[in-house]
Every structure is written in structure tokens, then in C-alpha cells.
Motif scaffolding. Structure first.
Motif, mmCIF file in Angstrom:
data_model
loop_
_atom_site.group_PDB
_atom_site.id
_atom_site.type_symbol
_atom_site.label_atom_id
_atom_site.label_comp_id
_atom_site.label_asym_id
_atom_site.label_seq_id
_atom_site.Cartn_x
_atom_site.Cartn_y
_atom_site.Cartn_z
ATOM 1 N N VAL A 4 83.802 -0.767 71.965
ATOM 2 C CA VAL A 4 85.167 0.400 72.204
ATOM 3 C C VAL A 4 84.809 1.386 70.757
ATOM 4 N N GLU A 5 84.476 2.293 71.401
ATOM 5 C CA GLU A 5 84.763 2.906 69.591
ATOM 6 C C GLU A 5 85.662 4.774 69.480
ATOM 7 N N GLN A 6 86.381 4.702 69.065
ATOM 8 C CA GLN A 6 87.678 6.077 68.487
ATOM 9 C C GLN A 6 86.606 6.520 67.248
ATOM 10 N N VAL A 19 94.447 19.765 72.873
ATOM 11 C CA VAL A 19 93.895 18.224 71.605
ATOM 12 C C VAL A 19 92.928 17.338 72.640
ATOM 13 N N ALA A 20 91.599 16.831 73.068
ATOM 14 C CA ALA A 20 91.050 16.146 73.403
ATOM 15 C C ALA A 20 90.557 14.549 72.793
ATOM 16 N N PHE A 21 90.785 13.709 72.601
ATOM 17 C CA PHE A 21 90.063 12.761 72.584
ATOM 18 C C PHE A 21 88.934 11.325 73.352
ATOM 19 N N ILE A 71 85.584 7.811 77.975
ATOM 20 C CA ILE A 71 86.373 8.295 78.767
ATOM 21 C C ILE A 71 86.792 8.950 77.553
ATOM 22 N N SER A 72 87.798 9.704 78.452
ATOM 23 C CA SER A 72 88.387 11.482 77.346
ATOM 24 C C SER A 72 90.326 11.083 78.043
ATOM 25 N N THR A 85 99.795 7.585 68.134
ATOM 26 C CA THR A 85 98.287 6.252 68.284
ATOM 27 C C THR A 85 97.653 6.707 69.656
ATOM 28 N N TYR A 86 96.579 7.180 70.397
ATOM 29 C CA TYR A 86 96.591 6.631 71.466
ATOM 30 C C TYR A 86 94.977 5.548 71.451
ATOM 31 N N LEU A 87 95.745 4.674 72.273
ATOM 32 C CA LEU A 87 94.290 3.602 72.405
ATOM 33 C C LEU A 87 93.732 3.466 73.651
ATOM 34 N N CYS A 88 92.508 3.423 73.383
ATOM 35 C CA CYS A 88 91.861 3.546 74.756
ATOM 36 C C CYS A 88 91.576 1.805 74.853
#
Lengths: 109, 115
Positions: A4-6, A19-21, A71-72, A85-88
Motif C-alpha cells: 500500500v503506497e501513499q 484537496v485530494a489524496f 483509492i482516493s 495525517t490521512y492513512l489508507c
């Protein structure tokens, strides 16, 4: 390749911005997807699940693209309080949840 | 509040000493997990449990053991602590027994420093 990569960011955006991640995952068999929010020195807290058809919760929209395996998370009308901090997270072999390293968001006045 | 308590909240210990971290839940959920979180690595799964006496390894299990002798407690033991095990440790539970679309909920964490 990580499972999983961010993008670690930081994303520095003014209040009111959109804003989008993105978060990419390597296992095409993954079935469940989540976004978590983590404040400094605190535990991760579930922000929202990500459903196949996409889903919205107030200013937050999550989407899943199975074909491209990502995923976004879209945040509209950013608030100062969205700084975190936003974690997927993605399931691997159903009972394991694998996390990305997180994307840091800083909203400024 | 998912009813998860981690203890201790902070601990400083010396290299080579054994350390046990405790995770306690109040709601009899089947699945419990131990993660560690480090800068640049994010959350990594150490071990997890899917029932009393049923445990399995995660991606970073070397140097750690776990035990679950009753539903409410999941213990993480560092048999001989090393400086590389300095980290923040999070316990998590899965509220639903369904494995599909069932997120984890985390405890407050334990900050462990090995000197």
C-alpha cells in the motif's frame, strides 16, 4: 513494491480549498478499503470506509478504482481542523489490514 | 469509544529486558491486533488473534510473542528488548466478525523506549 503506497506530502492548502489524496495497492484481490485520520501523537481513527460505487460523508468523498488499483479521498472546503495525517488501509487475506504510511495535510488560514 | 485500554501508556526499559504490553477490551470482540508505528514505515502488523489461543504472525513478528488466554486480553511480549523495538505500539480490535468491510478500532497506544 510496497503493498500500500501513499504520497507522504505534506499537502499545504489554504482554508476552503479542495484537496485530494490517492493511495495505490498491489493486491488485486483486496476487498475492503478504508481511510483513517491520525492526529499528532494520537491513535488512528476511522474516517470512512470506501465502497465500490464511491461514497460521501459531508465534505469527504471516497472512491475506489479497481482497474487501476487505487483509492482516493477528496476533501472539499478544507478547515483548519482537517490538518492531520490521512492513512489508507487495505485488507490483505481478509483478516489482515495493511496501512499506507500516511499523507500529511496542513491547512493554513 | 471501542472500549480498548492499553497499558502501560509509556515505558522506558533497558536493552535485554523482557517487556509485556497489555491490551484489554470490554466487549468480547473476537479479533485483536498489535501494530507498531514508526516514522517512514507507518503502521506495521506484528501479530493478531482471531480467538482465545488463536494467533498468527504479521509482517514484523520477529522478536515478539503474543498470548491470548481470555477474550478480553491480548498481550504482546518482547522477550529481550532491543533499541530497534523503540516505537509506538497500538492495539486494535475488529468490532464485526465479518471480514468484509470491517474496519479496525485502535487503542490509545503505548510509547516504548528501549535504551
Amino acid at each position: 513494491r510496497k503493498e500500500v503506497e501513499q504520497d507522504p506530502g505534506p499537502f499545504n492548502v489554504p482554508e476552503g480549498a479542495t484537496v485530494a489524496f490517492n493511495c495505490t495497492y498491489s493486491n488485486s484481490a483486496s476487498q475492503s478499503f478504508f481511510w483513517y485520520r491520525q492526529d499528532c501523537r494520537k491513535e488512528p481513527k476511522l474516517l470512512m470506509s470506501v465502497y465500490s460505487s464511491g461514497n460521501e460523508d459531508g465534505r469527504f468523498t471516497a472512491q475506489l478504482n479497481r482497474a487501476s488499483q487505487y483509492i482516493s479521498l477528496l476533501i472539499r472546503d478544507s478547515k483548519l481542523s482537517d490538518s492531520a495525517t490521512y492513512l489508507c488501509a487495505v485488507t490483505l487475506n481478509t483478516d489482515k489490514l495493511i496501512f499506507g504510511t500516511g499523507t500529511r495535510l496542513q491547512v493554513f488560514p | 469509544d471501542a472500549g480498548i485500554t492499553q497499558s502501560p501508556r509509556h515505558k522506558v526499559t533497558e536493552t535485554g529486558t523482557p517487556v509485556t504490553l497489555r491490551c484489554h477490551q470490554t466487549e468480547n470482540h473476537r479479533y485483536m491486533y498489535w501494530y507498531r508505528q514508526d516514522p517512514g514505515h507507518g503502521l506495521r502488523l506484528i501479530h493478531y488473534s482471531y480467538g482465545v489461543k488463536d494467533t498468527d504472525k504479521g509482517e514484523v513478528s520477529d522478536g515478539y510473542s503474543v498470548s491470548r488466554s481470555k477474550t478480553e486480553d491480548f498481550l504482546l511480549t518482547l522477550e529481550s528488548a532491543t533499541s530497534s523495538q523503540t516505537s509506538v505500539y497500538f492495539c486494535a480490535i475488529r468490532i464485526s466478525d465479518s471480514l468484509y468491510n470491517s474496519p479496525l478500532h485502535f487503542g490509545n497506544g503505548t510509547r516504548l523506549t528501549v535504551t
